[in-house]
Design an enzyme around this catalytic site. Structure first.
Site, short mmCIF file in Angstrom:
data_model
loop_
_atom_site.label_atom_id
_atom_site.label_comp_id
_atom_site.label_asym_id
_atom_site.label_seq_id
_atom_site.Cartn_x
_atom_site.Cartn_y
_atom_site.Cartn_z
CG LEU A 91 -2.06 -0.99 1.24
CD1 LEU A 91 -2.82 -0.89 2.56
CD2 LEU A 91 -3.00 -0.78 0.07
N GLY A 92 1.93 1.26 0.74
CA GLY A 92 2.74 2.47 0.84
C GLY A 92 3.92 2.25 1.75
CD GLU A 93 8.86 2.40 0.20
OE1 GLU A 93 9.83 2.22 0.96
OE2 GLU A 93 8.81 2.02 -0.98
N GLY A 97 8.44 2.68 8.01
CA GLY A 97 7.63 1.50 7.80
C GLY A 97 7.17 1.31 6.37
CB VAL A 99 1.47 0.01 5.00
CG1 VAL A 99 0.10 -0.53 5.41
CG2 VAL A 99 2.02 0.91 6.09
CE LYS A 114 4.30 2.02 10.46
NZ LYS A 114 3.87 3.25 11.16
CG ASP A 207 4.64 12.98 13.26
OD1 ASP A 207 4.83 14.17 12.99
OD2 ASP A 207 4.94 12.04 12.50
#
Length: 574
Positions: A91-93, A97, A99, A114, A207
């Site tokens: 899905l993404g990074e 991390g 994912v 994750k 954050d």
């Protein structure tokens, strides 16, 4: 403690002890290799990584599941398995991390997994950070926080199994199409509730930013990525600007405090972007760090969304999250950062000096919303709102979203909608019966039948009100709505009964019915809801048509009444 929040500038934090600009440039150059301080702008921060370090990428569209991106060394393909989870796709990074979308075969559900990104140091400290994120999220169960299902180990790595949400980050959601300020505020208030839930669980997010807000296809917002979360500190008077000055002066009288940071001039790590952690010691690896623990000069967060106390190396608390939330909201509503400058250095100086950029002159955002945001953006935590709940209340009041419970039309909405469907259906049924039994060749009922029809409508209305009395009498606005309907229905029955006694022609009676109902609706539009004026207009127009076409006045009256309840259905079902 009160003051004028229209001016957030009160001079340097520590007169006579500012660091030189060169100190800042050196520190930013160290924190962001390859970019000078002047080059590290807000836009640079926003674009340093295509995908955030969060539980999802910017857009988790189901159609993308059909294609598998090119697999890179160390990354998992669609045939991989992590425990009971079958990996579907990446899905993404982000900086720390990566994912994956995965399938939980035991519980038959999609999840987001994750793991620490390949090439990233799989150190105990980074593993502890993943566990810290899971522990923080597990302490909450809230519809506006992404849920964590499991934390486990796989091939010497820690993984998080989390709720899979089909949606996109706030930044992607804003770019997808133009949004009204009401839509933006609605999503941000939802995210604020999630952040408030974290605070109530004694967790500081640490954050908060657009990349850590996920908006699904239904406009439902969730807060995610608690990788920098820590236990919320208790009330600490030293978090005020004066406390920052005292501590900095004690640490280094010569150069401790500056306009935008600590004595070391260190700038915090960016998590959603490639992570640049400028630190004098490694992460201690405590899942939810003790707020009283010394940080050794380490500053962690995303500089563009950090408060003055974070830039100064102080521990974040719930008011620090509030500041980050306000920066995010301001940027989403007005399209520019409240403290933006030509460089990150200038931005941080603006934060420390409280120099808020004015909103666009033609902005439709209400002044009350802007005032609440400005207070939450104060450089001194003591002047911000005591809690996120207080900030959300102020935003609701400033936007007109806050409702007096006595005039909240969300109460009994389903019951009113049901009434708006049953009454016109009854009117149509009665009309059919009257036409069938009316004299041959005539569409007009007899005066007696007309009066009986009025009585039947009253019976149906009172039966519905009695059945839903617990809801209809719960607050003032619903009682007024019912009073309008009851007065209108009884007035029509009394008028029709009098017409029978006086021998008034049925066509004339119907004209008078609509004139009377229109007059009552005009007054109701003033006292109850303005849309009722539309109903009044419909009935007054119907009266004119009945006078012009008396032979079909019964059909015109029925059409007018049905139109009124269709209007009611439209406005009550919103």
């Amino acid at each position: 403690m009160t003051r004028d929040h229209g001016d957030n500038k009160r001079g340097p934090l520590a007169p006579g002890t500012q660091s030189q600009p060169g100190d800042w440039r050196d520190s930013y150059a160290a924190a962001f290799p390859g970019s000078s301080a002047d080059e590290v702008t807000v836009d640079t921060l926003a674009n340093m990584s295509a995908l955030p370090d969060s539980s999802h990428g910017p857009d988790t569209n189901a159609e993308d599941e059909l294609s598998e991106p090119t697999r890179r060394p160390g990354y998992l393909g669609e045939s991989a398995r992590i425990g009971k989870y079958a990996v579907l796709r990446q899905l993404g990074e982000g900086g720390m991390g990566v994912v994956y979308s995965a399938y939980d075969e035991e519980l038959d559900r999609r999840v987001a997994l994750k793991l620490i990104r390949p090439g990233r140091d799989n150190s105990p400290a980074n593993q502890a950070r993943m566990q810290r994120e899971a522990r923080a999220m597990a302490r909450m169960s809230h519809p506006n926080v992404v849920q964590v299902y499991e934390v486990g180990r796989w091939e010497q790595q820690v993984y998080l199994a989390m709720e899979f949400v089909q949606g996109r980050t706030l930044g992607s959601w804003l770019k997808a199409q133009p949004r009204t300020w009401q839509q933006v505020l609605d999503v941000m208030v939802q995210a604020g509730r999630g952040l408030s839930a974290a605070h109530q669980a004694d967790i500081v997010h640490g954050d908060f930013k657009p990349d850590n807000i996920l908006v699904d296809e239904h406009g439902h917002a969730r807060v995610m990525d608690f990788g920098l979360a820590r236990a919320a500190p208790r009330t600490d008077p030293d978090l005020s600007a004066s406390g920052l000055r005292r501590d900095a002066a004690a640490a280094d009288p010569g150069a401790a405090t500056s306009r935008a940071g600590p004595a070391s001039g260190a700038v915090g790590a960016v998590d959603a972007e490639p992570e640049h952690r400028h630190t004098s010691e490694p992460d201690d690896g405590v899942p939810l760090p003790d707020p009283g623990r010394s940080h050794g000069g380490r500053v962690a967060g995303t500089p563009a969304y950090m408060a003055a106390e974070q830039h100064a190396g102080r521990q974040p608390d719930v008011r620090t999250d509030q500041f980050s939330y306000a920066v995010t909201l301001y940027t989403a509503l007005y399209g520019h950062h409240p403290f933006a400058g030509g460089s990150l250095l200038e931005l941080v100086i603006n934060v420390s000096d409280g120099k808020i950029r004015p909103p666009p002159a033609d902005s439709p955002v209400p002044p009350g919303v802007h005032a609440a945001i400005v207070r939450a953006l104060d450089r001194d935590p003591e002047y911000r709102f005591p809690s996120m709940s207080d900030l959300l209340d102020a935003l609701n009041r400033g936007s007109g979203r806050a409702r007096d419970p006595e005039f909240d039309l969300s109460v009994a909405r389903p019951q009113r909608v049901m009434l708006s469907m049953i009454i016109p259906a009854s009117i149509l049924a009665i009309t059919v019966v009257l036409i069938v039994y009316s004299p041959e060749g005539s569409l007009l009922p007899s005066p007696a039948s007309n009066a009986i029809a009025g009585a039947v409508i009253n019976v149906v209305l009172f039966a519905l009100i009695f059945a839903f009395r617990g809801s209809f009498f719960k607050n003032t606005i619903n009682r007024r709505v019912m009073a309008w309907l009851v007065v209108s229905s009884l007035a029509m029955l009394v008028h029709r009964t009098a017409a029978v006694v006086l021998g008034t022609p049925v066509a004339t009676t119907m004209v008078n019915d609509l004139l009377m109902l229109g007059a009552i609706a005009t007054m109701a539009g003033i006292a109850i809801e303005r849309w009722i004026w539309y109903a009044a207009g419909v009935m007054l127009a119907g009266a004119l048509l009945c006078a012009a076409f008396p032979a079909v006045s019964s059909l015109i009256l029925v059409g007018s009444l049905v139109a009124v309840f269709l209007l009611a259905f439209r406005f009550w079902s919103r």
